[in-house]
Design a protein around this motif. Sequence first.
Motif, PDB file in Angstrom:
ATOM      1  N   PHE A  53      -7.085  -2.180   2.588  1.00 42.92           N
ATOM      2  CA  PHE A  53      -6.814  -3.293   1.687  1.00 42.92           C
ATOM      3  C   PHE A  53      -6.190  -2.748   0.411  1.00 42.92           C
ATOM      4  O   PHE A  53      -6.676  -1.757  -0.163  1.00 42.92           O
ATOM      5  N   ILE A  54      -5.109  -3.398  -0.039  1.00 40.92           N
ATOM      6  CA  ILE A  54      -4.438  -3.001  -1.271  1.00 40.92           C
ATOM      7  C   ILE A  54      -4.675  -4.096  -2.315  1.00 40.92           C
ATOM      8  O   ILE A  54      -4.399  -5.271  -2.063  1.00 40.92           O
ATOM      9  N   THR A  55      -5.184  -3.695  -3.468  1.00 37.68           N
ATOM     10  CA  THR A  55      -5.393  -4.673  -4.536  1.00 37.68           C
ATOM     11  C   THR A  55      -4.048  -5.134  -5.090  1.00 37.68           C
ATOM     12  O   THR A  55      -3.030  -4.434  -4.990  1.00 37.68           O
ATOM     13  N   GLY A  56      -4.050  -6.310  -5.688  1.00 37.18           N
ATOM     14  CA  GLY A  56      -2.822  -6.853  -6.243  1.00 37.18           C
ATOM     15  C   GLY A  56      -3.100  -7.629  -7.526  1.00 37.18           C
ATOM     16  O   GLY A  56      -4.263  -7.818  -7.913  1.00 37.18           O
ATOM     17  N   PRO A  57      -2.050  -8.036  -8.203  1.00 40.84           N
ATOM     18  CA  PRO A  57      -0.655  -7.955  -7.753  1.00 40.84           C
ATOM     19  C   PRO A  57      -0.038  -6.582  -8.017  1.00 40.84           C
ATOM     20  O   PRO A  57      -0.496  -5.849  -8.888  1.00 40.84           O
ATOM     21  N   ARG A  58       1.016  -6.279  -7.217  1.00 44.06           N
ATOM     22  CA  ARG A  58       1.788  -5.042  -7.399  1.00 44.06           C
ATOM     23  C   ARG A  58       3.258  -5.349  -7.157  1.00 44.06           C
ATOM     24  O   ARG A  58       3.595  -6.124  -6.254  1.00 44.06           O
ATOM     25  N   GLU A  59       4.093  -4.693  -7.935  1.00 41.93           N
ATOM     26  CA  GLU A  59       5.526  -4.879  -7.745  1.00 41.93           C
ATOM     27  C   GLU A  59       5.967  -4.195  -6.445  1.00 41.93           C
ATOM     28  O   GLU A  59       5.263  -3.371  -5.872  1.00 41.93           O
ATOM     29  N   GLU A  60       7.159  -4.545  -6.007  1.00 42.36           N
ATOM     30  CA  GLU A  60       7.674  -4.007  -4.740  1.00 42.36           C
ATOM     31  C   GLU A  60       7.888  -2.502  -4.835  1.00 42.36           C
ATOM     32  O   GLU A  60       8.520  -1.998  -5.760  1.00 42.36           O
ATOM     33  N   LYS A  61       7.335  -1.778  -3.867  1.00 43.31           N
ATOM     34  CA  LYS A  61       7.531  -0.338  -3.761  1.00 43.31           C
ATOM     35  C   LYS A  61       7.642   0.036  -2.293  1.00 43.31           C
ATOM     36  O   LYS A  61       7.255  -0.741  -1.402  1.00 43.31           O
ATOM     37  N   GLU A  62       8.126   1.250  -2.044  1.00 46.66           N
ATOM     38  CA  GLU A  62       8.240   1.727  -0.661  1.00 46.66           C
ATOM     39  C   GLU A  62       6.878   2.182  -0.145  1.00 46.66           C
ATOM     40  O   GLU A  62       6.109   2.837  -0.853  1.00 46.66           O
ATOM     41  N   GLU A  92      -0.607  13.098   7.254  1.00 46.21           N
ATOM     42  CA  GLU A  92      -0.690  13.607   5.874  1.00 46.21           C
ATOM     43  C   GLU A  92      -0.941  12.523   4.835  1.00 46.21           C
ATOM     44  O   GLU A  92      -0.816  12.787   3.643  1.00 46.21           O
ATOM     45  N   GLY A  93      -1.271  11.325   5.213  1.00 44.04           N
ATOM     46  CA  GLY A  93      -1.601  10.298   4.233  1.00 44.04           C
ATOM     47  C   GLY A  93      -0.544   9.217   4.110  1.00 44.04           C
ATOM     48  O   GLY A  93       0.564   9.315   4.632  1.00 44.04           O
ATOM     49  N   VAL A  94      -0.918   8.139   3.371  1.00 43.26           N
ATOM     50  CA  VAL A  94      -0.053   6.974   3.163  1.00 43.26           C
ATOM     51  C   VAL A  94      -0.017   6.664   1.670  1.00 43.26           C
ATOM     52  O   VAL A  94      -1.045   6.681   0.992  1.00 43.26           O
ATOM     53  N   ARG A  95       1.185   6.356   1.167  1.00 42.65           N
ATOM     54  CA  ARG A  95       1.350   5.984  -0.233  1.00 42.65           C
ATOM     55  C   ARG A  95       2.079   4.646  -0.345  1.00 42.65           C
ATOM     56  O   ARG A  95       2.968   4.355   0.463  1.00 42.65           O
ATOM     57  N   HIS A  96       1.726   3.856  -1.341  1.00 41.04           N
ATOM     58  CA  HIS A  96       2.555   2.730  -1.773  1.00 41.04           C
ATOM     59  C   HIS A  96       3.161   3.148  -3.108  1.00 41.04           C
ATOM     60  O   HIS A  96       2.469   3.247  -4.120  1.00 41.04           O
ATOM     61  N   GLY A  97       4.443   3.491  -3.046  1.00 38.72           N
ATOM     62  CA  GLY A  97       5.039   4.175  -4.184  1.00 38.72           C
ATOM     63  C   GLY A  97       4.475   5.582  -4.256  1.00 38.72           C
ATOM     64  O   GLY A  97       4.451   6.318  -3.261  1.00 38.72           O
ATOM     65  N   ASN A  98       3.979   5.979  -5.404  1.00 38.52           N
ATOM     66  CA  ASN A  98       3.425   7.323  -5.562  1.00 38.52           C
ATOM     67  C   ASN A  98       1.909   7.369  -5.428  1.00 38.52           C
ATOM     68  O   ASN A  98       1.304   8.438  -5.557  1.00 38.52           O
ATOM     69  N   GLN A  99       1.280   6.206  -5.196  1.00 37.93           N
ATOM     70  CA  GLN A  99      -0.171   6.168  -5.136  1.00 37.93           C
ATOM     71  C   GLN A  99      -0.674   6.278  -3.703  1.00 37.93           C
ATOM     72  O   GLN A  99      -0.333   5.470  -2.830  1.00 37.93           O
ATOM     73  N   PHE A 100      -1.506   7.310  -3.459  1.00 39.96           N
ATOM     74  CA  PHE A 100      -2.121   7.434  -2.140  1.00 39.96           C
ATOM     75  C   PHE A 100      -3.141   6.313  -1.940  1.00 39.96           C
ATOM     76  O   PHE A 100      -3.845   5.912  -2.884  1.00 39.96           O
ATOM     77  N   LEU A 101      -3.239   5.832  -0.716  1.00 41.16           N
ATOM     78  CA  LEU A 101      -4.164   4.761  -0.359  1.00 41.16           C
ATOM     79  C   LEU A 101      -5.355   5.356   0.394  1.00 41.16           C
ATOM     80  O   LEU A 101      -5.175   6.096   1.364  1.00 41.16           O
ATOM     81  N   TYR A 102      -6.561   5.024  -0.075  1.00 42.28           N
ATOM     82  CA  TYR A 102      -7.785   5.533   0.533  1.00 42.28           C
ATOM     83  C   TYR A 102      -8.645   4.365   1.031  1.00 42.28           C
ATOM     84  O   TYR A 102      -8.431   3.215   0.663  1.00 42.28           O
ATOM     85  N   GLY A 103      -9.613   4.707   1.869  1.00 48.16           N
ATOM     86  CA  GLY A 103     -10.531   3.713   2.387  1.00 48.16           C
ATOM     87  C   GLY A 103      -9.965   2.959   3.568  1.00 48.16           C
ATOM     88  O   GLY A 103      -9.533   1.813   3.434  1.00 48.16           O
ATOM     89  N   TRP A 104      -9.976   3.580   4.739  1.00 51.12           N
ATOM     90  CA  TRP A 104      -9.329   3.025   5.925  1.00 51.12           C
ATOM     91  C   TRP A 104     -10.346   2.687   7.009  1.00 51.12           C
ATOM     92  O   TRP A 104     -11.405   3.302   7.119  1.00 51.12           O
TER      93      TRP A 104
END
Length: 585
Positions: A389-398, A464-476
């Motif tokens: 789960f990704i908290t929001g709101p967040r602007e568009e990133k890769e 090797e992990g997942v990022r939204h922009g430069n932030q790694f996402l944890y808790g899967w």
Amino acid sequence: MTVLTVQNDQFHFDDKPIRLISGAIHYFRVVPEYWYDRLLKLKACGFNTVETYIPWNFHEPTPGKFNFEGMADVEGFIRLAGELGLHVIVRPSPYICAEWEFGGLPAWLLADREIQLRCMNRPYLEKVDAYYDELLPRLKPLLSTNGGPIIAMQVENEYGSYGNDTAYLQYLEQAMISRGIDVLLFTSDGPENHMLQGGMVPNVLETANFGSRAEESFEMLRRYQPQGPLMCMEYWNGWFDHWGEEHHVRNGDEVAKVFEDMLSLGASVNFYMFHGGTNFGFTSGANGLERDHYEPTVTSYDYNAPLNEAGDPTEKYFAIRDIIAKYTDLPEMEVPKALPKQAYGTVLTASHAALFDQLHLLSEPVKSVTPEPMERYGQNNGFILYETFITGPREEKELIIQDCHDRALVFLNDEFKGIIERWDSSKKVHFEVPNGGASLRILVENMGRINYGPYLADRKGITEGVRHGNQFLYGWTVWTMPLDDLKPLDFAAIEKTTTNGPAFYRAELHIENAPADTFLKLKGWSKGVVYVNGFNIGRYWKAGPQQTLYIPAPFLRQGNNEIIVFDIDGTDSLELQFVDQPELG
């Protein structure tokens, strides 16, 4: 005691000179009901020997649990060859290449970070020894020295293409000898300096692998092995296909010409392949010679061989037979006819089950701080779903999947956002996160572990992990889906003509009489795998070149047959077409 020996520049068997004319048939790519047919056609072509690899992962899919039944009954295949009067060459190396998943190595080796492959690494050798303790006693009674048909066995396969740890090769040699293997041992490598330097074992016969320029290749072999019989252990008379490429075809007259060149030099030859067969299920491998280079192999292993995927003799078969007739007497037997084929027409999928609705029926969720490769969760093959789960709101990133292996479908609140492929850096996924946050799901497909080259340790999933922009996402939350049992699925009637997203589709094929071989054409379908009466017959993909999947008659039954298609990209058709001819591209 009958034994194959080396005397000067010739093979001798039972103290008589012999030239080995051999063909590769992999028992693990052919249904057991057809072994007799394929071996008989080999003999009718004038061959005196059959060669096969033995894939470790086919026989030990989980540590310490062995399988030697059904398609894994290697002893039955070897005995059958002997009953037909054929000699047998066995290549039981821990590694086989063969365009097979992970080159035959078990995927569970990759779960242990201490294991280093194909070298004098103690944790790795302990696993090899445990495997040999089970395998080699099964082969020992089948050796020619014990009255069986096995005349030679390979120590390691094309090792010089991978490494130079000659102590490791000698360890394998002694591992075989200490377990009672007393037939001729050999190695095989490409005819290049570094390959021969790295792959040879003192006092063990070296053979060469190539597809052309026979005289030049044997001259190179002679530089390193001045005396001994010449043998091409892999005469590449055809080739395999990758998804998204053209189907490989090699002219039969050219194949026959190179073959005759070898015979005129006094050499023995093993055709790779004589009959290729099929990469059923998730058994096809991939090539990857550079870090960002990945080419997955198709389901068909037709190989443009003398016998095609369905076991039918081709023009190449008869061109080769004519050459053999110039050098030896052909057996007094007719060439067996092709087995019957049937076009069963079109059937409609009547029910389906969306993947995301079936997760709890297919898998038990695992909590994970970071997304790990599937091997760390005890999974070998299939698909794996990562959810967070990704908290929001967040602007568009890769969304960046660091080292995605191999193909990922991305969903945000179950809305499809795009595909990420390890071989195509141009495919990117961007999204913004709404107020209140969103559920992120990443479905990753293992399309086959690399089977050749320096990147053999090919872990699958997200490594090797997942990022939204430069932030790694944890808790899967992780759902492993080897898809080896689809019985728990809960199907419902289809209410519209096309559907999107990963889903299972079910149809019934009714056969009035005794079943015949057929080919499933999936026009309008995108990408996935197909099950026939519970058996995974392999991957399909509209990218081609392969457009049909081979279904041998033994997979079918008179009456109703259950067909389940797992399509991951969404389909434009609910029809399944059963035709009587393959379309390989």
